[in-house]
Design an enzyme around this catalytic site. Structure first.
Site, PDB file in Angstrom:
ATOM      1  CG  ASP A 202      -2.292   0.678   0.954  1.00  0.00           C
ATOM      2  OD1 ASP A 202      -2.273   2.023   0.742  1.00  0.00           O
ATOM      3  OD2 ASP A 202      -3.282   0.089   1.099  1.00  0.00           O
TER       4      ASP A 202
ATOM      5  CG  HIS B 227      -5.347   3.798   0.753  1.00  0.00           C
ATOM      6  ND1 HIS B 227      -4.783   2.530   0.451  1.00  0.00           N
ATOM      7  CD2 HIS B 227      -6.387   3.869   0.134  1.00  0.00           C
ATOM      8  CE1 HIS B 227      -5.645   2.018  -0.300  1.00  0.00           C
ATOM      9  NE2 HIS B 227      -6.669   2.494  -0.348  1.00  0.00           N
TER      10      HIS B 227
ATOM     11  CB  SER C 278      -9.147   0.662  -0.412  1.00  0.00           C
ATOM     12  OG  SER C 278      -8.305   0.841  -1.509  1.00  0.00           O
TER      13      SER C 278
END
Length: 736
Positions: A145, A200, A518
């Site tokens: 990621d 994220h 996600s």
């Protein structure tokens, strides 16, 4: 994929979308050099083989230059063979023709695609949930990621012992980056460090394997305990995204993670375009991971609800769609006449119920000629002096407009099924409620309203597939159903990076709310790790089968293809049931070779991918790959047809068990389904038995797939596989 720059095309969602951007170029002579990935399959077994020397020799041969300094970008030499280099077009062609080269493709750039969700799925905190602590502590989840915030309490190593002995990785997170006994490894593949600058990566890591952290919330919203599926497990982070997520970085992460010793890989990254497997870095890396016993879990993408929008298509990937849990966040609007409307927003601002004057965008236009664009609150059409201190009402909403025009809050029409975080109080209303606001505004001399702080609501209609979740069918392998499964991806509260403000300013928060595939991807990865803690020796396909065949069935929430198995696959993941599936559909590496041969890959290419002598004497049609779901695409409609599926199940339940088959047709289906044999008697554990499913009908609906479910039951276990037969020609939606 979340939304906010990763499988996210939305303002505050992060999903890792794989965008095809321009490749890096270096001018040389009359030809530009571009960065290409040269994929060469598995590493040769010769003891004297030196990958980097071989790669340099190839470059010297094709470049025909005395110096090739700066040409080699990186070498893959730990888990598979290949390199990244700057090549001209003619050099690329020469390399592609060389013996031992599987494929040469441009180094594309990507972007990223985000607890009550675990309670919703039955994986509750405390003694009520069965756990295997010692094995869970030895389980390592690799997170590909945008990095991680290592100081987050979600990754504290309080109570953890040293890393598992199998761990062979390193902590190379950069300056002032420290790993611990929870976050045991870190790598990055671009200048800088492994710290997360968007939130994220921190978010996805904590969903999969974060510690249980009590009394967390987003400005008081969603207060509770945030945790991952396997909080006792370890995390290794691979920062492959720094602005964009490059193919070469993703392949490097696979190369490292496989050798480092991870057990599960979660990758909330994907492309908006479809590529053949030999040119897809995630498919390539995941194939090598699978061959080493590692399951790769991948986000389906956030480009729904268009059909054929899904790009995670390889059968050795567990592809995850996004759906609701039983909690969502709402922000109410109270009009001056007392009417209350319920809108969507993650609004942490508390105005204490105070009412402010309303101003409609059209009424705040800079000029009469700009009234139309002012309805949509287009920035250059609004007069800031008429907006300041009021609640701005917009036909549609651009998050930064009300903020920059000094509005105190905003109300806008929003038909989406997910909420955004914004830099001021907002509420997104469905069309009818928004029309009520406009009617009130026009009927009152001094219209006013209050936008309230968001609150949590719980409901019984979950799960429902989310509109943004990418849909099938599979346009690479039409007879493999994708996505495989769905998991919670709506408004998930999880850890955040202190480099990332949800408001795009300096208001940093430790925990934030994100939506997207996600977020659903690490949920499924966490479940896969949870299953593995009870069955450490299970292969990736066995874990995947257990998750798919024990999933909750889903019902259509919309009409058309967007609400069929092409939206949710086998259904919604059930963590507890997945640990005890009864039967599993196992697919070996050899089966995948036969599958690739059946797709007309030549034996040379398959051999180079596998590193083994593959003759392609055995071929498996995609329809007969031992997949936990069954799918067939037919040519034409209103035709009579018969299709068969051959499957083999392995008994992982109890010895001396008898499974009886049952077929349940879905609404409107006219399929005739026969199973032979209809009864399977298993005498011992790990016993395998085969059966054939024959599906026939006199016609097929041209607009909808026909589907059913095959259920094998011994009275304790219910092993369910969706059966989907469809027609129609599909192409990937335009990315424009």
């Amino acid at each position: 994929m979340a939304k906010r720059g990763a499988f996210s095309s939305f303002h505050s969602f992060l999903i890792v979308l794989l965008f095809l951007n321009s490749v890096l170029a270096v001018t040389h002579g009359h030809q530009d050099k571009q960065v290409y990935i040269v994929y060469m399959g598995s590493l040769p077994s010769r003891a004297d083989y030196t990958p980097m020397s071989h790669h340099m020799n190839i470059l010297q041969e094709v470049a025909r230059e005395s110096s090739i300094e700066g040409r080699l970008v990186r070498s893959y030499k730990r888990s598979f063979n290949g390199f990244v280099a700057r090549l001209t077009e003619s050099e690329r062609e020469r390399v592609a023709d060389m013996e031992g080269v599987v494929s040469v493709f441009p180094n594309k750039k990507l972007k990223l695609q985000t607890s009550a969700s675990w309670d919703f799925m039955g994986l509750k905190e405390g003694k009520g949930t069965k756990r295997n602590p010692s094995v869970e502590s030895d389980t390592i989840i690799g997170v590909f990621d945008g990095g991680i915030w290592p100081e987050s309490e979600s990754f504290s190593d309080k109570g953890f012992g040293p890393p598992p002995k199998k761990w062979k990785g390193i902590c190379a997170g950069g300056k002032n980056f420290t790993c611990n006994n929870k976050l045991i490894g870190a790598r990055h593949y671009s200048p800088g460090d492994a710290r997360d600058s968007t939130g994220h990566g921190t978010h996805t890591a904590s969903i999969a394997a974060g510690n249980a952290v009590a009394n967390t919330s987003f400005f008081g919203i969603g207060n509770g305990t945030v945790r991952g599926a396997v909080p006792a497990s370890r995390i290794a982070v691979y920062r492959v995204c720094a602005g964009e997520c490059r193919d070469d970085a993703i392949l490097s992460a696979f190369d490292d993670a496989i050798s480092d010793g991870v057990d599960i890989i979660t990758i909330s990254i994907g492309d908006i375009n479809v590529y053949p497997f030999e040119k897809d870095p995630i498919a390539i890396g995941a194939f090598h991971a699978m061959s080493k016993g590692i399951l790769t879990v991948n986000a389906a993408g956030n480009t729904g609800p268009d059909t054929a929008s899904i790009t995670s298509l390889a059968p050795w990937l567990l592809t995850v769609a996004a759906s609701t849990a039983n909690r969502e966040f709402v922000s109410k609007v109270v009009l001056g006449d007392g009417k209350t409307l319920v809108g969507k927003s993650v609004n942490g601002f508390d105005l204490k119920g105070k009412k402010f004057p309303l101003v409609y965008g059209k009424s705040a236009a800079l000029s009469l000629s700009q009234a139309k664009c002012a309805e949509d609150c287009t920035p250059e059409c609004l007069d800031a002096s008429l907006v300041k201190g009021k609640i701005l009402v917009c036909n549609r909403f651009l998050p930064y407009v009300a903020y920059t025009k000094r509005a105190v809050a905003a109300i806008f029409e929003d038909g989406s099924d997910w909420a955004q975080i914004n830099g001021l109080p907002v509420s997104g209303l469905q069309k009818d409620d928004f029309e009520s606001v406009l009617s009130y505004f026009k009927s009152e001399k001094s219209p006013e309203a209050a936008v309230l702080k968001s609150e949590s609501i719980f409901y019984q209609t979950a799960p429902k597939i989310l509109s943004f979740s990418s849909r099938g069918p599979n346009i690479i392998v039409a007879d493999i159903l994708k996505p495989d499964i769905t998991a919670p991806g709506l408004e998930i509260l999880a850890a955040n990076s202190l480099r990332a403000s949800p408001f795009y300013d300096t208001a940093y928060v430790k925990y934030s709310v994100e939506s997207g595939t996600s977020m659903s991807c690490p949920h499924a990865a966490g479940v896969a790790a949870y299953v593995k803690t009870f069955h450490p020796q299970w292969s990736p396909s066995m874990i995947k089968s257990a998750i798919m065949t024990t999933a909750w069935s889903m019902n259509a929430s919309q009409s058309g293809y967007a609400s069929t198995e092409f939206a949710y696959g086998a259904g919604h993941v059930d963590p507890i049931a997945a640990t005890n599936p009864g039967l599993v559909y196992e697919i070996t590496k050899t089966d995948y070779f036969a599958f690739l041969c059946g797709m007309n890959y030549n034996k040379t290419t398959v051999k180079l991918i596998s590193g083994e002598a593959v003759t392609c004497s055995e071929k498996i049609s995609p329809r007969n790959l031992n997949y936990p779901s069954m799918s067939a695409k037919l040519s034409g409609s209103n035709i009579s047809f018969i299709v068969t599926f051959n499957r083999t199940v392995t008994n992982v339940g109890t010895p001396n068990s008898t499974y009886k088959s049952k077929v349940v047709l879905n609404h409107g289906s006219k399929l005739n389904v026969k199973v032979s044999p209809s009864v399977l008697s298993m005498k011992s554990m790990n016993e395998k038995q085969s059966f054939t499913v024959t599906v026939s009908a006199s016609e097929l609906h041209s607009e909808l797939p026909s589907s059913a479910n095959l259920i094998w039951s011994d009275g304790t276990h219910n092993v369910r596989s969706p059966i989907v037969v469809y027609t129609g020609d599909f192409s990937q939606p335009s990315s424009s």
